[in-house]
Design a protein around this motif. Structure first.
Motif, short mmCIF file in Angstrom:
data_model
loop_
_atom_site.label_atom_id
_atom_site.label_comp_id
_atom_site.label_asym_id
_atom_site.label_seq_id
_atom_site.Cartn_x
_atom_site.Cartn_y
_atom_site.Cartn_z
N THR A 196 0.77 -1.36 -0.15
CA THR A 196 -0.10 0.08 0.26
C THR A 196 0.93 1.40 0.01
N SER A 197 0.32 2.41 -0.20
CA SER A 197 0.89 3.52 -0.20
C SER A 197 0.95 3.88 1.41
N TYR A 200 -2.01 4.37 3.71
CA TYR A 200 -3.19 3.97 3.33
C TYR A 200 -4.28 3.35 4.23
N PRO A 201 -5.66 3.99 4.13
CA PRO A 201 -6.33 4.69 3.36
C PRO A 201 -6.27 6.24 3.64
N TYR A 204 -1.71 10.30 1.64
CA TYR A 204 -0.28 9.77 1.71
C TYR A 204 0.39 11.00 2.03
N TRP A 288 -3.24 3.95 -2.77
CA TRP A 288 -3.61 2.84 -3.43
C TRP A 288 -3.18 1.71 -2.54
N LYS A 289 -3.79 0.64 -3.12
CA LYS A 289 -3.39 -0.75 -2.51
C LYS A 289 -3.76 -1.95 -3.61
#
Length: 367
Positions: A196-197, A200-201, A204, A288-289
């Motif tokens: 993941t970034s 996240y969520p 970032y 993103w993930k």
């Protein structure tokens, strides 16, 4: 007392106007001949400058100027950074003129200009004004309207300035305001996992460059499956100029990717994948993930030899799978002149088995 606290006066002549430069932490100004009546045709400006990190507070102890509609005759104007803050005239506030009264004037920065003008005549004597100024600390952490002055995570004010700090696992960017992460050495060697970034969520970090590498043994191919929630800063006309994902798998390159549409499933056809994530110094997007899985190169289905069997029996075999081959009772493998009860083969990265299927031979009966 140190020179820093002294008021430095420099009298200049600018096209008929007397300009006085005032530098220091405090001081006072007054109209000509104060408290006697000020002369006609006066034009004076006091330019006040205090150190960076401070603003100027100006307050009047006495104010007595000729009244006039919209201050047409005599007046005091206060400006800061070329913006007019106040215009004062008269002896009392009316619908068309204003006196400072008990209110003070606050500059937007560390400079202020005070201008006094009188016209060619006065019908009676007006005593003028006396004002004092002082430098007061700017609380930069409270300046929410100026985004350039707000720290990314934590803001700490001190007299004359401020500094920023970051949450745990973040580091301060060279701009001394933005918090970024060190994320350039992420290597995954497992056959499956989730990436993941950062955060996240949640949004970032800004001003970051993250590199993720999935490195598997040759013979495996990697598949990426992105989650539906995909949120990277986008631009309506230029492809991904701000934040983006760039994916490299062997000689194949995918991206840049940004916006709010998930890339979905990506077959990389490679055992090595690099994912570069870049973010600029602005935005509050959520990132993103993706999950990654891998499968080995397939090998042909193994068929047991005559008078033998295999373990395990599967519909499909792929890289690294191993198969045990055994002969039935009364039969054995003959290898190098020796009789062998079991034989093992392995699926190679090339998609072939490590050796051919041996033959089960009947053993000779012994007395």
């Amino acid at each position: 007392m140190r020179c820093f606290w002294l008021v430095v006066l420099c009298l200049l002549d600018h096209v008929g106007a007397n300009v006085t430069e005032l530098v220091g932490m405090f001081g006072h100004i007054e109209s000509p001949n104060y408290p006697e009546g000020y002369p006609s045709d006066s034009d004076m400006t006091w330019n006040i400058t205090v150190p960076t990190g401070f603003r100027i507070k100006l307050y009047f102890m006495h104010f007595d100027l000729e009244p006039s509609y919209l201050c047409e005759y005599d007046y005091v104007k206060v400006a800061s950074d070329d913006d007019l803050l106040e215009t004062f005239c008269g002896r009392e506030s009316t619908d068309t003129e204003q006196i400072p009264g008990q209110e003070f004037v606050l500059s937007s920065g560390n400079t202020m200009a005070v201008t006094f003008k009188s016209d060619f005549s006065n019908e009676e004597r007006f005593t003028g004004f006396e004002a004092h100024y002082s430098a007061i600390d700017i609380d930069e952490c409270a300046e929410k309207e100026d985004e350039e002055m707000v720290c990314d995570h934590f803001c700490h004010n001190y007299i004359g300035g401020f500094y920023c700090s970051c949450r745990f696992s973040y580091i301060l960017h060279s701009d001394n305001r933005t918090c970024k992460v060190e994320c350039s050495d992420n290597v995954f060697t497992e056959k499956s996992g989730v990436v993941t970034s950062p955060d996240y969520p949640n949004p970032y970090p800004k001003s970051s460059d993250c590199l993720y590498r999935i490195e598997l043994e040759e013979g495996f191919t990697i598949t990426l499956e992105f989650a539906d929630m995909f949120d990277l800063e986008d631009h309506p006309d230029v492809p991904c100029p701000y934040d983006y994902l760039q994916i490299k798998a062997g000689i194949k390159e995918i991206g840049p990717l940004c916006g709010d549409r998930s890339p979905g499933k990506i077959e990389t056809n490679s055992s090595s994948v690099q994912i570069l994530f870049h973010s600029d110094d602005s935005g509050e997007n959520h990132g993103w993930k993706f999950a990654f899985t891998s499968v080995g190169n397939p090998c042909p289905v193994v068929k047991p030899p005559v008078n033998g069997r295999i373990e395990p029996v599967q519909e499909k075999y792929s890289f690294k799978d191993q198969v045990q081959i055994r002969c039935n009772t009364g039969y054995k493998f003959v290898k190098g002149g020796d009789e062998v009860e079991a034989y093992q083969i392995e699926c190679l990265k090339s998609g072939t088995w490590s050796s051919s299927i041996p033959t089960c031979k009947e053993t000779e009966a012994k007395d």
